[in-house]
Structures are given as C-alpha cells and as structure tokens.
Scaffold this active site. Structure first.
Site, PDB file in Angstrom:
ATOM      1  N   HIS A 249     -21.258  38.719  39.760  1.00  0.00           N
ATOM      2  CA  HIS A 249     -22.696  38.768  40.035  1.00  0.00           C
ATOM      3  C   HIS A 249     -23.287  39.894  39.196  1.00  0.00           C
ATOM      4  O   HIS A 249     -24.661  39.893  39.770  1.00  0.00           O
ATOM      5  CB  HIS A 249     -22.609  39.166  41.509  1.00  0.00           C
ATOM      6  CG  HIS A 249     -22.000  37.896  42.368  1.00  0.00           C
ATOM      7  ND1 HIS A 249     -20.542  37.756  42.732  1.00  0.00           N
ATOM      8  CD2 HIS A 249     -22.670  37.118  42.976  1.00  0.00           C
ATOM      9  CE1 HIS A 249     -20.443  36.748  43.397  1.00  0.00           C
ATOM     10  NE2 HIS A 249     -21.675  36.028  43.611  1.00  0.00           N
TER      11      HIS A 249
ATOM     12  N   HIS B 180     -18.883  31.110  38.266  1.00  0.00           N
ATOM     13  CA  HIS B 180     -17.746  30.902  39.261  1.00  0.00           C
ATOM     14  C   HIS B 180     -17.772  29.726  40.259  1.00  0.00           C
ATOM     15  O   HIS B 180     -18.893  29.481  40.363  1.00  0.00           O
ATOM     16  CB  HIS B 180     -17.617  32.430  39.908  1.00  0.00           C
ATOM     17  CG  HIS B 180     -18.784  32.751  40.736  1.00  0.00           C
ATOM     18  ND1 HIS B 180     -19.936  33.429  39.957  1.00  0.00           N
ATOM     19  CD2 HIS B 180     -18.928  32.744  42.096  1.00  0.00           C
ATOM     20  CE1 HIS B 180     -20.677  33.683  41.023  1.00  0.00           C
ATOM     21  NE2 HIS B 180     -20.280  33.210  42.292  1.00  0.00           N
TER      22      HIS B 180
ATOM     23  N   ARG C  10     -29.163  36.210  55.881  1.00  0.00           N
ATOM     24  CA  ARG C  10     -28.137  37.020  55.228  1.00  0.00           C
ATOM     25  C   ARG C  10     -28.272  38.503  55.871  1.00  0.00           C
ATOM     26  O   ARG C  10     -29.270  38.902  56.060  1.00  0.00           O
ATOM     27  CB  ARG C  10     -28.071  36.966  53.930  1.00  0.00           C
ATOM     28  CG  ARG C  10     -27.474  35.802  53.568  1.00  0.00           C
ATOM     29  CD  ARG C  10     -27.807  35.118  52.108  1.00  0.00           C
ATOM     30  NE  ARG C  10     -27.286  36.194  51.035  1.00  0.00           N
ATOM     31  CZ  ARG C  10     -25.958  36.116  50.532  1.00  0.00           C
ATOM     32  NH1 ARG C  10     -25.120  34.865  50.882  1.00  0.00           N
ATOM     33  NH2 ARG C  10     -25.827  36.889  49.550  1.00  0.00           N
TER      34      ARG C  10
ATOM     35  N   CYS D 121     -22.105  30.368  52.841  1.00  0.00           N
ATOM     36  CA  CYS D 121     -22.207  30.533  51.320  1.00  0.00           C
ATOM     37  C   CYS D 121     -21.393  31.469  50.808  1.00  0.00           C
ATOM     38  O   CYS D 121     -21.476  32.568  51.114  1.00  0.00           O
ATOM     39  CB  CYS D 121     -23.727  30.551  50.549  1.00  0.00           C
ATOM     40  SG  CYS D 121     -25.031  30.067  51.565  1.00  0.00           S
ATOM     41  N   SER D 122     -20.260  30.851  50.206  1.00  0.00           N
ATOM     42  CA  SER D 122     -19.106  31.978  49.668  1.00  0.00           C
ATOM     43  C   SER D 122     -18.492  31.407  48.570  1.00  0.00           C
ATOM     44  O   SER D 122     -18.942  30.448  47.824  1.00  0.00           O
ATOM     45  CB  SER D 122     -18.536  32.513  50.890  1.00  0.00           C
ATOM     46  OG  SER D 122     -17.622  33.644  50.419  1.00  0.00           O
TER      47      SER D 122
ATOM     48  N   GLU E  36     -23.152  29.756  39.508  1.00  0.00           N
ATOM     49  CA  GLU E  36     -22.265  29.011  40.576  1.00  0.00           C
ATOM     50  C   GLU E  36     -22.119  27.786  39.979  1.00  0.00           C
ATOM     51  O   GLU E  36     -23.167  27.106  39.679  1.00  0.00           O
ATOM     52  CB  GLU E  36     -22.716  29.405  41.985  1.00  0.00           C
ATOM     53  CG  GLU E  36     -22.414  30.652  42.330  1.00  0.00           C
ATOM     54  CD  GLU E  36     -22.693  30.912  44.020  1.00  0.00           C
ATOM     55  OE1 GLU E  36     -22.032  31.772  44.429  1.00  0.00           O
ATOM     56  OE2 GLU E  36     -23.262  30.230  44.452  1.00  0.00           O
TER      57      GLU E  36
END
Length: 297
Positions: free
Chosen positions: A104, A116, A135, A151-152, A213
């Site tokens: 990140h 990723h 968040r 989201c992960s 991502e």
C-alpha cells in the site's frame, strides 16, 4: 504460474515458472512447503530466496518506515506488518507475496508495479437493501470513507490461495466479515457468495498510501447478525437504491463531508445497479463474468 524472487546481486534468479503441466506443480497445494501447517500462515523463504522486501515485525517500522508510522494505530500497525498479501500480475497469476505495508506504499506501487489480489463484498438483506460501512478513523488507507460491506485481501495462506471457483477469496471474505463486522461464519457460508467479476484499478489515498488491486466482486444475499469492530468500522447502514443515490449525490456535492471509496464508486458507476436487478430477481449467477478482468480508472 510465476514466482518472482529478489536475490543478492551476486546471485540473481529473476523468476521461476511453474505450469500445470510441470510434474512439480499441480495446484496451489504445491505452495505448501512454504506454509506452516499449524498456523496456515506463510513461512519465510531463506534470505537469498526471499519474495519482495518484507518486514518481520511492527518494530521494523522505525527503521523501514518514517516518522508517520510511529503514529499508526496499534491494530492497524500489526495488520500492516504481519499480513502477507498475494502479489499477482495483470492476468491474476500469482507471482509472490509481500506485507500489506509494502503493498500500500504508493512509492513501491509506482516503482515496482506492486499489484495485489483483493475482494469487495456486497451483502444484501432479504429486503434487498445493501449493507454499507464507514471505515474507521484509524484505517491507514481511506479513513472515514463510506464503502461497500467489506473490502480486504486474501492472504498468502493455503486456504486463501485456492483458485478453483475463487474459493480462496471466498474463504477470505468470510474471515474478514467476522473480523470487521462481527458477522458469524454460519451467517455467511462460503458457498453462498457469488463472484460476479474482477476489476483492476489504482487509487492514491494520500501522499504516501494507496491501492493497486485486482479486486474480486462478491455478492451475497443473507440476513445476518452484525456487531462492528470499532478498530475497523466507524458506522454501518443499510440502504435501498434511492438512499444510495442520495448518498452519491451528497458525496458529489461535498455535503456533510461524505466521501466514498474509489473502488466502491467504480463498482457503482459500472456495475452495481444492473447487478442489483439480478439480486432482486434471484438471478445473480446469470450476471457473472469471471473471465474478464475490467481495467477501470
């Protein structure tokens, strides 16, 4: 499948390619020598075969990070340095793994093109309302923005590397729904997630952090028990279509300081409302396209 390694200058091995036809490779289970059976978390390669630069503990932040790392929330700090994301190429082939911290950092994203694997869950209740989360303020990337349910990232471990029918990603989604929202696994069985598509995007969060991502978009329709984790989530709400459109209007107008995550906005603008039709009709599988990787900006 290509595994990329960083090695000393006097011992450079650029890549190791394994294919399904190779006798040494038959499935993600061939990665098991590098996984700990007890914890299902990745073992480190020997130093001369280490995948990407990674940090072994939060204490490394003082030498590998900068002054801003010292102010990082303890929970987020642990996750940033201990979680190992799955590195992929633009065709979603696994090429290695690295810390969430490195994955990140915009500097590394830009200089090393670190990409990723990720997922975004869209959970609807029986009234076909979508569960959103805000968040937490302590999140390193995109604090206090509103986004989809969860989201992960799937992690570099046996259960979350399984490629068949995106099972590894679905396992990760079930894990993170519990971690972030306190939703018990029994409320969200892995076979109830419908992977609808994949998108590739890049989004800076601030001058230091960002996202790059390959994101799996998972839909599920379930009535669930929710008990948000304040370390991860500041607020939650269920919205119908009209309420979501009003939230979008306020975000666009800058009203009330409302901000939306970039990945959520990409899904809203490109897919969400037409997929919502399938949610209500019970025809989600008809909308699925897992062959295409949508490059979105």
């Amino acid at each position: 499948m290509s595994l990329l390694f960083n090695t000393p200058k006097n011992f450079r091995l650029r890549s190791l390619t394994l294919s399904p036809s190779s006798p040494s490779f038959s499935s993600p289970k061939s990665l098991l020598p590098f996984l700990s059976p007890a914890s299902a978390s990745p073992r480190r390669f020997p130093s001369f075969f280490s995948t990407r630069a990674s940090l072994s503990s939060p204490a490394s932040a003082t030498t590998m990070g900068d002054a801003t790392d010292a102010a990082m929330d303890a929970v987020q700090r642990r996750l940033m340095f201990e979680d190992e994301c799955i590195l992929v190429d633009e065709n979603d082939h696994v090429v290695g793994h690295d810390t969430k911290y490195n994955c990140h950092l915009m500097e590394k994203i830009e200089s090393e093109n670190l990409l990723h694997r990720a997922f975004s869950v869209f959970l609807f209740n029986s009234k076909y309302e979508l569960l959103l989360q805000q968040r937490s303020a302590t999140k390193v990337t995109f604090p206090l923005v509103w986004t989809n349910t969860c989201c992960s990232h799937p992690l570099y471990r046996e259960s979350e590397l399984i490629e068949e029918n995106a099972l590894g990603v679905r396992n990760a989604a079930q894990r993170k729904l519990l971690d972030e929202l306190g939703i018990p696994a029994v409320d969200v069985p892995v076979d109830q997630f419908t992977p609808l598509g994949r998108m590739l995007y890049k989004a800076p969060s601030d001058g230091k952090w960002g996202e790059h991502e390959l994101d799996y978009l998972l839909f599920i329709v379930r009535d669930v028990n929710v008990n948000p984790n304040p370390d991860e989530v500041a607020d939650i709400k269920y919205v119908n279509r009209d309420e979501l459109k009003e939230l979008l209007r306020k975000a666009d107008a800058g009203e009330g300081g409302i901000k939306l995550s970039p990945w959520f906005r990409l899904v809203v603008d490109n897919f969400l409302f037409k997929w919502w039709d399938h949610v209500e009709k019970g025809t989600l599988k008809d909308a699925a396209d897992m062959k295409t990787i949508h490059g979105l900006t």
